[in-house]
Design an enzyme around this catalytic site. Structure first.
Site, short mmCIF file in Angstrom:
data_model
loop_
_atom_site.label_atom_id
_atom_site.label_comp_id
_atom_site.label_asym_id
_atom_site.label_seq_id
_atom_site.Cartn_x
_atom_site.Cartn_y
_atom_site.Cartn_z
N CYS A 1 43.40 40.91 37.78
CA CYS A 1 42.33 39.84 38.10
C CYS A 1 41.99 39.60 39.58
CB CYS A 1 43.02 38.59 37.75
SG CYS A 1 44.37 38.06 38.49
N CYS B 1 43.75 34.94 29.91
CA CYS B 1 42.78 34.03 29.48
C CYS B 1 42.54 34.53 27.97
CB CYS B 1 41.35 34.27 30.29
SG CYS B 1 41.72 33.50 31.90
#
Length: 232
Positions: A229, A203
């Site tokens: 993540c 991201c």
């Protein structure tokens, strides 16, 4: 076949295959996957490149490719997804979180990724993928052992205990040189950010360029102890 065996038998199958397929080629590993699971497997891709989607498409044209659209992606990542959809015989499934970024900001406050990156990843990646994977018996990732210390023991086939399904990592044993060679020999699409100083693509707010000599994933959640993540 999968529907006729128990979770325990499926787990035993995965663990045995992890040993038996060590040293097999990525295509051999994916062929084993297709022989055992038919259409009930999918590839999860971050759209850093099309290496695993390309390999999977050779084994099962039209294979589902799962992409987590977190709402925070670089434009280049979304462009790579669209280019892969247009040029490979695959079916892209774009997965979205339950809330938009704006809705999440209202519920949890702005910039949750700064204050609680684990929660942000859980909401925008882990939960949407978990929901989508209920449609399959096995899933494929592009994890490689040389990417980070946390991935050094990744097996080519393993049991995903948290989701109760088989997980396949067909390029686990590949090096970066192997990846580069496959890309060059097969004209594989690559996210342009990897040629712009990024070693790994995540991201936007949580990914930076890396310095010479840094680990490829050093630009992910830089300045924090977070290294994954939560998907893997």
């Amino acid at each position: 076949m999968v529907a006729l065996i128990s979770k325990t038998e499926l787990k035993d199958l995965a663990i045995a295959a992890g040993d038996e397929l060590e040293g097999a080629s990525a295509l051999e590993i994916l062929t084993w996957t297709d022989e055992h699971f038919g259409s009930s497997w999918a590839v999860a891709s971050s759209m850093a490149d099309a290496v695993v989607p390309s390999l999977a498409a050779k084994v099962r044209p039209g294979v589902d490719i799962l992409f987590l659209d977190t709402g925070y992606h670089f434009a280049e990542t979304l462009g790579t997804r669209d280019a892969i959809a247009a040029t490979l015989p695959v079916t892209i499934r774009t997965l979205k979180p339950a809330q938009t970024v704006d809705e999440q900001d209202v519920s949890f406050g702005k910039r949750l990724y700064e204050r609680n990156p684990d929660q942000c990843c859980a909401l925008r990646k882990v939960m949407p993928l978990r929901k989508a994977l209920k449609d399959y018996d096995a899933w494929v990732s592009g994890l490689r052992r040389d990417e980070a210390a946390s991935r050094a023991t990744v097996k080519v086939v393993d049991w995903d205990d948290g989701r109760g399904m088989v997980k396949i990592n067909p390029i686990a044993a590949w090096t970066q040189d192997d990846v580069d060679r496959y890309i060059a020999e097969n004209g594989v699409l690559v996210n342009p950010l990897l040629s712009d100083g990024y070693g790994s693509v995540g991201c936007g707010p949580c990914t930076r360029r890396i310095a010479p000599g840094e680990d490829a994933r050093a630009g992910r959640w830089a300045g924090s102890s977070k290294v994954e993540c939560g998907i893997h």
